[in-house]
Design a protein around this motif. Structure first.
Motif, PDB file in Angstrom:
ATOM      1  N   ASP A  49      25.159 -11.718 -39.255  1.00 49.34           N
ATOM      2  CA  ASP A  49      25.011 -12.838 -40.102  1.00 49.34           C
ATOM      3  C   ASP A  49      24.168 -13.822 -39.542  1.00 49.34           C
ATOM      4  N   ARG A 100      19.719  -4.747 -35.574  1.00 49.60           N
ATOM      5  CA  ARG A 100      19.681  -6.163 -35.707  1.00 49.60           C
ATOM      6  C   ARG A 100      20.820  -6.625 -34.665  1.00 49.60           C
ATOM      7  N   ASP A 125      23.025  -0.370 -35.081  1.00 54.21           N
ATOM      8  CA  ASP A 125      21.832  -0.677 -36.172  1.00 54.21           C
ATOM      9  C   ASP A 125      20.723  -1.457 -35.169  1.00 54.21           C
ATOM     10  N   LYS A 179      27.266   5.085 -37.579  1.00 56.32           N
ATOM     11  CA  LYS A 179      26.750   3.778 -37.691  1.00 56.32           C
ATOM     12  C   LYS A 179      27.071   3.808 -39.158  1.00 56.32           C
ATOM     13  N   ILE A 212      30.303   1.853 -41.104  1.00 57.22           N
ATOM     14  CA  ILE A 212      30.138   0.475 -41.921  1.00 57.22           C
ATOM     15  C   ILE A 212      30.680   0.703 -43.451  1.00 57.22           C
ATOM     16  N   PHE A 256      14.978  -1.047 -42.868  1.00 60.20           N
ATOM     17  CA  PHE A 256      14.337  -1.865 -43.917  1.00 60.20           C
ATOM     18  C   PHE A 256      13.093  -2.477 -43.304  1.00 60.20           C
TER      19      PHE A 256
HETATM   20  N1  LIG Z   1      25.625  -3.896 -37.251  1.00 58.70           N
HETATM   21  C1  LIG Z   1      25.482  -4.340 -38.627  1.00 58.70           C
HETATM   22  N2  LIG Z   1      24.487  -3.725 -39.144  1.00 58.70           N
HETATM   23  C2  LIG Z   1      24.054  -4.402 -40.405  1.00 58.70           C
HETATM   24  C3  LIG Z   1      25.106  -5.074 -40.923  1.00 58.70           C
HETATM   25  C4  LIG Z   1      24.322  -5.356 -42.470  1.00 58.70           C
HETATM   26  C5  LIG Z   1      24.815  -6.095 -43.355  1.00 58.70           C
HETATM   27  N3  LIG Z   1      26.363  -6.336 -43.613  1.00 58.70           N
HETATM   28  C6  LIG Z   1      26.907  -7.196 -44.511  1.00 58.70           C
HETATM   29  C7  LIG Z   1      28.354  -7.012 -44.483  1.00 58.70           C
HETATM   30  C8  LIG Z   1      29.177  -7.962 -43.938  1.00 58.70           C
HETATM   31  C9  LIG Z   1      27.965  -8.935 -43.292  1.00 58.70           C
HETATM   32  O1  LIG Z   1      28.391 -10.257 -43.429  1.00 58.70           O
HETATM   33  C10 LIG Z   1      26.893  -8.513 -43.922  1.00 58.70           C
HETATM   34  O2  LIG Z   1      26.645  -9.497 -44.888  1.00 58.70           O
HETATM   35  C11 LIG Z   1      23.253  -4.769 -42.479  1.00 58.70           C
HETATM   36  N4  LIG Z   1      22.788  -3.981 -41.277  1.00 58.70           N
HETATM   37  C12 LIG Z   1      21.929  -3.052 -40.682  1.00 58.70           C
HETATM   38  O3  LIG Z   1      20.741  -4.042 -40.510  1.00 58.70           O
HETATM   39  C13 LIG Z   1      19.690  -3.391 -40.613  1.00 58.70           C
HETATM   40  C14 LIG Z   1      19.054  -4.214 -41.802  1.00 58.70           C
HETATM   41  O4  LIG Z   1      18.688  -5.494 -41.171  1.00 58.70           O
HETATM   42  P1  LIG Z   1      17.655  -6.589 -42.047  1.00 58.70           P
HETATM   43  O5  LIG Z   1      16.393  -5.743 -42.362  1.00 58.70           O
HETATM   44  O6  LIG Z   1      17.408  -7.558 -41.047  1.00 58.70           O
HETATM   45  O7  LIG Z   1      18.469  -6.737 -43.337  1.00 58.70           O
HETATM   46  C15 LIG Z   1      19.946  -2.134 -41.119  1.00 58.70           C
HETATM   47  O8  LIG Z   1      19.986  -1.210 -40.155  1.00 58.70           O
HETATM   48  C16 LIG Z   1      21.365  -2.444 -41.671  1.00 58.70           C
HETATM   49  O9  LIG Z   1      21.908  -1.078 -41.987  1.00 58.70           O
HETATM   50  C17 LIG Z   1      26.186  -5.605 -40.491  1.00 58.70           C
HETATM   51  O10 LIG Z   1      26.843  -6.448 -41.088  1.00 58.70           O
HETATM   52  N5  LIG Z   1      26.421  -4.924 -39.328  1.00 58.70           N
END
Ligand SMILES: Nc1nc2c(c(CN[C@H]3C=C[C@H](O)[C@@H]3O)cn2[C@@H]2O[C@H](COP(=O)(O)O)[C@@H](O)[C@H]2O)c(=O)[nH]1
Length: 478
Positions: free
Chosen positions: A455, A382, A380, A348, A352, A109
């Motif tokens: 988060d 982040r 990812d 990944k 998830i 994104f």
């Molecule tokens: N490793 C990891 N990567 C995650 C998430 C999440 C959201 N998970 C939800 C579920 C439980 C958590 O509390 C979150 O509320 C998105 N992503 C990844 O990040 C990127 C988007 O980034 P940005 O453009 O900044 O929003 C994109 O590759 C997306 O696939 C995660 O949890 N872990």
């Protein structure tokens, strides 16, 4: 053994000769994903990314205390403003289908543009970016009576490209990154779910789907052409003995709920689309000849779409097996690449998806997995950023320069694989350190550490507090 009993060794030999014995073995899907092994291999052979042991110890201490302070658990997932919640009008089946749709498209994104100009979505009086923009699109579409989270819809004639472009429409001039790939991925997944996990009488297809998204192809769009053409080609599902149990009674009752909500959606989608043509300036464009066959849409969408539920049930409550099933059947979940001449799996989005199910259902129902701790961090862009900010990941000067100067790193590049693999291994070391410091913390797994790090990264971004730059790779894998 009496004379009339068959000799088991002879039987086995006969089975082998007929290729039946091997077929059974081939069919067996492992519960071991191999991701952590591959991450350790990448870490051991990485030269541009290393893990600082003091940084890991410090990170373990601060992550654990933050988890304690926040009472961080699977319940936190449901507190996200946009996540679907059981009882918020979502049945179990609706939740499963929503999360599948979300994690099918949960990638890439990031934008080169300013916060004002970047892709963002208007929903519930707010503007959403990043991962949140995806969830907002899905929620907005459902509120517009477009059954975007019903897999069979993705291959319906009424689901024209124009409808999907409307679903993912932007509040700015920048459209959602990789929109054409997202549309192709939905179509392909809809076909696979229909063919391999559709209604029981259409049988199951066990061999893996031909890869359309091999890494080399995905970046120049060949795979998309392939995937698009696959949308055109509809080989009939091979009639095979379905090995699945019929869904259990509660699914039937929730399916009935989904059924009525899908039927209502189909009915209202017909009306909404008509209304859209009358009232919305951004009326949903309909290609010629794609007028809604409302009876057809209603008839086909009438039965609840249990294909994802059947996929989950095939995993027998094993998280590892469900990840492997996703990678086996869906090319767009097959997040694998090569490093130092070895095939490595990162998986990944497959991981998830399983983690989101586990958190959304609080480890019950379709989120009940006996081996959830087998999952690793989700590689990812982040979480590596957070690990670097915490002093856990250290980069070589060339890599450091490339990331700080916001240079794009091609998907499959050695730097990208080192960043992703070392992040997975770093979170594993942090998990082990937490357990060493707090032997009672057996509930802390890679999933919760990952969710928390993501988060915190978003909280820091929102607060404008300094986090290191993240690596820019345009990819459907993460
Ligand atoms: N490793 C990891 N990567 C995650 C998430 C999440 C959201 N998970 C939800 C579920 C439980 C958590 O509390 C979150 O509320 C998105 N992503 C990844 O990040 C990127 C988007 O980034 P940005 O453009 O900044 O929003 C994109 O590759 C997306 O696939 C995660 O949890 N872990």
């Amino acid at each position: 053994m009496s004379d009339d009993e068959a000799d088991p060794e002879l039987l086995e030999l006969l089975r082998e000769t007929l290729g039946l014995g091997k077929k059974k073995a081939q069919d067996e899907v492992s519960t071991d994903t191999g991701v952590l092994r591959d991450a350790e291999y990448i870490y051991t052979n990485a030269i541009d990314v290393s893990i600082d042991m003091y940084g890991s110890k410090g990170a373990a201490a601060s992550i654990y205390s933050t988890m304690q302070d926040r009472g961080y658990s699977t319940e936190t997932w449901g507190q996200h403003e946009l996540h679907p919640r059981l009882g918020d009008g979502f049945s179990d089946v609706d939740m499963v289908n929503f999360i599948f749709t979300m994690d099918l498209l949960n990638f890439s994104f990031w934008s080169e543009l300013s916060d004002e100009e970047r892709y963002q979505v208007d929903h519930r009086g707010k503007r959403w970016t990043g991962y949140n923009s995806l969830v907002a699109c899905l929620q907005r579409a459902l509120e517009e009576e477009i059954p975007i989270t019903t897999p069979k819809f993705w291959i319906e004639q009424s689901c024209a490209d124009g409808v999907l472009r409307h679903v993912f429409r932007s509040a700015t001039n920048e459209e959602i990154p990789l929109l054409d790939k997202r549309i192709a991925i939905l179509r392909e997944a809809g076909e696979i779910l229909g063919e391999s996990f559709g209604d029981p009488d259409c049988g199951l297809r066990d061999e893996p789907t031909v890869a359309k998204y091999d890494r080399g192809m995905v970046d120049n769009g060949d795979a998309i052409a392939d995937a698009d053409s696959s949308h055109a080609s509809t080989e009939p599902p091979q009639p095979q003995h379905s090995t699945l149990e019929e869904p259990t009674a509660d699914v039937t009752s929730t399916a009935a709920k989904a059924n009525s909500s899908v039927a209502r959606d189909a009915q209202q989608q017909t009306e909404a689309l008509t209304t859209a043509e009358e009232t919305h300036t951004d009326a949903i464009p309909q290609p010629a000849g794609a007028e809604l066959d409302s009876m057809g849409v209603r008839r086909k969408l009438l039965e609840p779409d249990l294909s994802v539920v059947r996929l989950i049930e095939k995993a027998d409550h094993s998280a590892g097996k469900l990840v492997n099933l996703l990678a086996k059947h869906f090319p767009s979940f097959r997040d694998e690449t090569r490093f130092d001449g070895k095939r490595v799996r990162l998986l990944k989005r497959a991981q998830i998806f399983v983690a989101d199910l586990w958190a959304a259902f609080n480890g019950t129902s379709y989120g009940a997995f006996d081996d959830i701790d087998h999952l690793t961090m989700f590689a990812d862009y982040r979480v590596p950023q957070m690990l670097r900010s915490l002093g856990v990941l250290v980069y070589s000067p060339p890599l450091n320069y490339a990331i700080n100067s916001l240079k794009e790193i091609p998907s499959g590049h050695s730097w990208e694989v080192q960043l992703r693999g070392c992040s997975i291994w770093a979170v594993e070391l942090i998990r082990r350190e937490i357990l060493r410091q707090h032997p009672e913390a057996t509930g802390v797994n890679a999933v919760l550490i990952d969710f928390l790090l993501y988060d915190i990264a978003k909280e820091r971004e929102a607060a404008g507090t300094g986090t290191a730059a993240f690596h820019r790779t345009r990819s459907i894998w993460y």
